[in-house]
Design an enzyme around this catalytic site. Structure first.
Site: not given
Length: 221
Positions: A112, A148
């Site tokens: 991330s 994501h």
């Protein structure tokens, strides 16, 4: 908490033999939470990995960060706020330290925020519910990065818009559980620890000015 296949893949890339691999966990993006550090320690002990932490709240662990970071085989940067991570790293001049470690052969990785940081930038929710694009990443990798990609519906269209209007350069993206392996600054392959998770390349078509998305061959770990 346990180490997933992507972390094990990063450790394998370091090519350590004859001793326990040394992994430096960096939790800046989530504020160096000590409880989470303890969980990472436990996960490392379980699989025979020696874990240390680069805590910058409230002070760095060493006055020689080149030696501290460079003594590890893998740097793994956790998720959270990439905007805050980059701001704190700038205060402590962490970027050049990481670049020197990378040039010395340390494997750099993360999830991330810990993926976006190595690139030019990408979409983030660091500033609130509305996604924004950051472009002040370390840019060791001269590409955008979208994370994501399959789990947060607003990220894909923002990547496409950013590439189309040239806020972002050529951009590589990943579904949750997928990862990108670069050798130097060249993408070597996309891999995944989760079935059906993929990597993507998004580039601007100069003729139409639109973003074009390509699915990458993604190897199951």
């Amino acid at each position: 908490l346990e180490f997933g296949q992507l972390i094990h893949f990063a450790i394998e890339l370091a090519g350590v033999s004859g001793r326990a691999p040394r992994l430096l966990h960096v939790g800046t993006a989530s504020g160096d939470q000590r409880y989470f550090n303890a969980r990472v320690n436990e996960a490392g002990q379980y699989v025979g990995v020696e874990v240390s932490h680069l805590n910058l709240f409230g002070m760095p662990p060493s006055d020689d960060l080149d030696d501290y970071v460079g003594s590890h085989d893998v740097v793994w940067v956790n998720g959270g706020s990439v905007a805050n991570l980059l701001a704190v790293w700038q205060v402590h001049d962490i970027g050049p330290v990481m670049r020197r470690a990378w040039q010395a052969g340390v494997v750099l990785g993360g999830i991330s925020a810990g993926s976006i940081c190595w690139h030019v930038g990408g979409p983030t929710d660091s500033f609130g519910p509305e996604l924004r694009i950051v472009t002040n990443g370390l840019a060791f990798l001269p590409y955008g990065n979208g994370v994501h990609y399959d789990s947060e519906a607003r990220r894909r269209p923002l990547v496409h818009a950013g590439v189309a209007d040239q806020t972002l350069p050529l951009t590589y993206c990943t579904d949750d559980g997928a990862g990108l392996l670069y050798r130097g600054t060249t993408l070597a392959e996309a891999v995944t620890e989760r079935k059906d998770a993929l990597g993507y390349r998004v580039e601007r078509d100069p003729a139409s000015g639109k973003a074009i998305e390509h699915v990458l061959d993604t190897r199951q770990l």
